[in-house]
Design an enzyme around this catalytic site. Structure first.
Site, mmCIF file in Angstrom:
data_model
loop_
_atom_site.group_PDB
_atom_site.id
_atom_site.type_symbol
_atom_site.label_atom_id
_atom_site.label_comp_id
_atom_site.label_asym_id
_atom_site.label_seq_id
_atom_site.Cartn_x
_atom_site.Cartn_y
_atom_site.Cartn_z
ATOM 1 N N HIS A 140 0.834 -1.200 0.000
ATOM 2 C CA HIS A 140 0.000 0.000 0.000
ATOM 3 C C HIS A 140 0.872 1.255 0.000
ATOM 4 C CE1 HIS A 140 -3.080 2.685 2.281
ATOM 5 N NE2 HIS A 140 -3.087 2.921 0.978
ATOM 6 N N GLU A 152 2.840 0.551 3.415
ATOM 7 C CA GLU A 152 2.334 -0.480 4.311
ATOM 8 C C GLU A 152 2.465 -1.826 3.592
ATOM 9 O OE1 GLU A 152 -1.213 0.837 7.260
ATOM 10 O OE2 GLU A 152 -1.731 0.958 5.139
#
Length: 282
Positions: A140, A152
């Site tokens: 992410h 992430e």
């Protein structure tokens, strides 16, 4: 298996940013979207952002030319077959991602890692659609991708340690900071951020304050670089709504109920910056 060629599905804001940072870091990139006009727009955005980096002396003009030369735009997913890693950056709807991952699992070599840039949807659920759940992971990135350092890295229930380590190493090669997160609706970033934006919307809907006033409170009182409603417009109100619905369904807690004003604005086509109107006009 060393990663030399990276596939990116989706040439929108996140997809073109991901293609940008991989190509700038020396990887060959196959950028795929459903229509040539979306590819053209994405490639134009990459060129514009590279020009900005040249102006700021972050890269040279030669670097820009070399970076663009590493990106091939395609409209056929079959062209991704030689990629060593594929990252999906399509719209934040499970049914869209499900169709993409099923096809990728069929097309792409079985040893290749399939990653999703999803900001809220279960990596476990996505991985279960494939025959390689141990090689499915969340990666992410944050907008704007060429600027924001955080990635992430989200493990699904079946994601292997080897897959996690390879993706973490790739993020470091991109000069990003990978942060390990386990699979849960909204992960860390949006599980904390989206309820804040949603509550700011409630404050406007209930007449507590104007959008401008709410944003000023956060900029001046909490030292946020932009207020929550400006940020919601920047993210896209449709994206905010999709994420709130994923968290509401996945966590089953009424505190994640999307603000009715948000639903109404999305229904009206007021999606924020990208549509020219959201909480502000652009």
């Amino acid at each position: 298996m060393a990663v030399g060629r990276v596939g990116v599905i989706g040439a929108g804001t996140m997809g073109n940013g991901i293609a940008h940072v991989f190509a700038r870091s020396g990887f060959d990139v196959v950028l795929c979207d459903v229509e040539q006009r979306f590819l053209d727009r994405g490639l134009a955005t990459i060129a514009k952002n590279l020009d900005r980096e040249v102006t700021k002396n972050k890269i040279s003009a030669e670097d820009k030319t070399a970076t663009l030369g590493r990106i091939a735009g395609v409209v056929e997913r079959g062209r991704l077959v030689e990629c060593d890693l594929v990252i999906e950056a399509a719209t934040e709807k499970f049914e869209v991602k499900a169709e993409i991952f099923r096809e990728l699992d069929r097309l792409i070599k079985p040893e290749v890692i399939l990653a999703s840039n999803t900001s809220s949807i279960s990596i476990t659920k996505i991985g279960a659609l494939t025959g390689r759940a141990d090689r499915v992971i969340g990666m992410h990135f944050f907008n704007p991708v060429p600027v924001m350092k955080l990635v992430e890295v989200i493990r699904g229930l079946a994601t292997s340690q080897a897959t996690f380590e390879r993706v973490r190493e790739l993020a470091v090669k991109l000069e990003k900071t990978p942060v390990e997160v386990n699979d849960a609706p909204g992960f860390v970033s949006n599980r904390v951020l989206m309820p804040l934006l949603n509550e700011a919307m409630y404050a406007v809907m209930e007449g507590v304050a104007t959008a401008e006033a709410v944003d000023e409170v956060f900029k001046l009182g909490m030292a946020h670089p932009m207020g929550p409603l400006t940020l919601a417009d920047f993210i896209g109100l449709d994206v905010c709504l999709d994420i709130m619905r994923v968290m509401q369904e996945g966590l089953g807690d009424p505190k994640y109920r999307p603000c009715p004003l948000l639903i109404k604005m999305v229904d009206a086509g007021w999606l924020g910056r990208k549509s020219g109107r959201g909480f502000y006009r652009y």
